[in-house]
Design an enzyme around this catalytic site. Structure first.
Site, PDB file in Angstrom:
ATOM      1  N   GLY A  32     -20.126  55.884  59.172  1.00 40.90           N
ATOM      2  CA  GLY A  32     -21.057  54.777  59.383  1.00 40.90           C
ATOM      3  C   GLY A  32     -22.310  55.107  60.174  1.00 40.90           C
ATOM      4  CB  SER A  33     -24.186  58.183  61.025  1.00 40.89           C
ATOM      5  OG  SER A  33     -24.379  58.757  59.763  1.00 40.89           O
ATOM      6  CG  ASN A  34     -27.129  56.563  56.530  1.00 39.51           C
ATOM      7  OD1 ASN A  34     -28.337  56.702  56.626  1.00 39.51           O
ATOM      8  ND2 ASN A  34     -26.324  57.529  56.115  1.00 39.51           N
ATOM      9  CE  LYS A  85     -12.632  52.128  36.538  1.00 38.60           C
ATOM     10  NZ  LYS A  85     -12.921  51.799  35.164  1.00 38.60           N
ATOM     11  CG  MET A 112     -17.208  58.034  49.724  1.00 41.06           C
ATOM     12  SD  MET A 112     -18.785  58.851  49.396  1.00 41.06           S
ATOM     13  CE  MET A 112     -18.206  60.267  48.472  1.00 41.06           C
ATOM     14  NE  ARG A 113     -12.693  52.874  46.513  1.00 43.66           N
ATOM     15  CZ  ARG A 113     -11.549  53.285  45.975  1.00 43.66           C
ATOM     16  NH1 ARG A 113     -11.341  53.177  44.671  1.00 43.66           N
ATOM     17  NH2 ARG A 113     -10.598  53.774  46.738  1.00 43.66           N
ATOM     18  CG  ASN A 129     -26.616  55.083  47.320  1.00 42.02           C
ATOM     19  OD1 ASN A 129     -25.919  55.010  48.346  1.00 42.02           O
ATOM     20  ND2 ASN A 129     -26.578  56.131  46.525  1.00 42.02           N
ATOM     21  CG  HIS A 131     -28.751  61.178  46.345  1.00 40.65           C
ATOM     22  ND1 HIS A 131     -27.408  61.293  46.043  1.00 40.65           N
ATOM     23  CD2 HIS A 131     -29.332  62.347  45.981  1.00 40.65           C
ATOM     24  CE1 HIS A 131     -27.192  62.492  45.511  1.00 40.65           C
ATOM     25  NE2 HIS A 131     -28.339  63.147  45.465  1.00 40.65           N
TER      26      HIS A 131
HETATM   27  C1  GRF Z   1     -24.673  59.752  54.015  1.00 42.99           C
HETATM   28  O1  GRF Z   1     -24.969  60.976  54.629  1.00 42.99           O
HETATM   29  C2  GRF Z   1     -25.347  59.596  52.665  1.00 42.99           C
HETATM   30  O2  GRF Z   1     -26.055  60.716  52.275  1.00 42.99           O
HETATM   31  C3  GRF Z   1     -24.259  59.406  51.645  1.00 42.99           C
HETATM   32  O3  GRF Z   1     -23.096  59.137  52.385  1.00 42.99           O
HETATM   33  C4  GRF Z   1     -23.199  59.587  53.723  1.00 42.99           C
HETATM   34  C5  GRF Z   1     -22.579  58.542  54.595  1.00 42.99           C
HETATM   35  O4  GRF Z   1     -22.527  58.890  55.934  1.00 42.99           O
HETATM   36  N1  GRF Z   1     -24.647  58.422  50.676  1.00 42.99           N
HETATM   37  P1  GRF Z   1     -22.334  57.753  57.012  1.00 42.99           P
HETATM   38  O5  GRF Z   1     -21.014  57.052  56.744  1.00 42.99           O
HETATM   39  O6  GRF Z   1     -23.508  56.820  56.957  1.00 42.99           O
HETATM   40  O7  GRF Z   1     -22.268  58.480  58.333  1.00 42.99           O
END
Ligand code: GRF
Length: 217
Positions: A32-34, A85, A112-113, A129, A131
């Site tokens: 969950g860093s994003n 999915k 991841m789905r 999203n 990427h």
């Molecule tokens: C991110 O680094 C992004 O590139 C990908 O999934 C990763 C998720 O990392 N889509 P986090 O859970 O946000 O740390």
């Protein structure tokens, strides 16, 4: 190909009243860093947005913990019997939870789905999203590793709308990241993740500002 305007139009066609904030529903499977970067931007007032709901397909995912410690609504919703999915009833449960929370935008943050048909119809042109490469180069998994193996000198991150394909939706924003002499997959990945934590909140803030702009008749 349809114009970018046509392919992103719905993002902007339903302005949000200036009295409320742009509501985000965040989906993630990992640490969950994003999500943290986006939540912090909302809290600091850098984005006129708020996190309405966080959902994970992994009960013990860090993203749920990070959300709960910030006092945000966070739910694990069973993904069903498939590995990559959501099954049909799970898809309905995700749609209902997000609609119930009245989200304006669905933000995938390490979910991841693959999301398909029904879900994308329910939130047409409203799923974004991030990427870890400059799309359309290096779609799919471990994009930083693909970039390193290929030998490119510049890679980066892309925020895009999600469509039926894998990492094929209209591009909303990109940021470059240099590949340095001596980079390993780990060092390059770390630099890419730093760029993600800048670009994703900034792009969402811009979408929120555009949606909140008063309409002129
Ligand atoms: C991110 O680094 C992004 O590139 C990908 O999934 C990763 C998720 O990392 N889509 P986090 O859970 O946000 O740390």
């Amino acid at each position: 190909m349809e114009s970018l305007r046509a392919r992103t139009g719905k993002l902007y066609d339903k302005p949000v009243s200036g009295e409320r904030k742009y509501r985000l529903g965040v989906l993630g499977s990992g640490k969950g860093s994003n999500f943290v970067a986006i939540a912090d931007a909302c809290r600091a007032g850098r984005a006129p947005a708020e996190i309405a709901l966080v959902i994970s397909d992994v009960a013990e995912a860090g993203i749920l913990e990070r959300a709960r410690e910030r006092g945000l609504r966070a739910e694990f919703i069973e993904p069903g019997k498939f590995r990559t999915k959501l099954d049909e009833s799970a898809e309905q449960a995700y749609i209902q939870a997000l609609q119930g929370a009245q989200v304006d935008l669905v933000v995938l943050a390490g979910f991841m789905r693959i999301l398909k048909g029904e879900f994308l119809r329910a939130f047409a042109q409203r799923v974004v999203n991030i990427h870890p490469a400059l799309l359309p180069s290096f779609p799919g998994l471990e994009a930083w590793k693909q970039a390193l193996d290929y030998g490119v000198k510049v890679t980066g991150v892309t925020v895009h709308l999600v469509d039926q394909g894998i990492d094929t939706g209209p591009i909303l924003a990109q940021q470059t990241v240099p590949v340095l002499e001596g980079d390993t997959a780990a060092t390059l990945h770390a630099r890419i993740q730093e760029a993600e934590r800048e670009l994703y909140p900034a792009t969402i803030a811009e979408l929120a500002r555009r949606a909140m702009k008063p309409t002129r008749n």
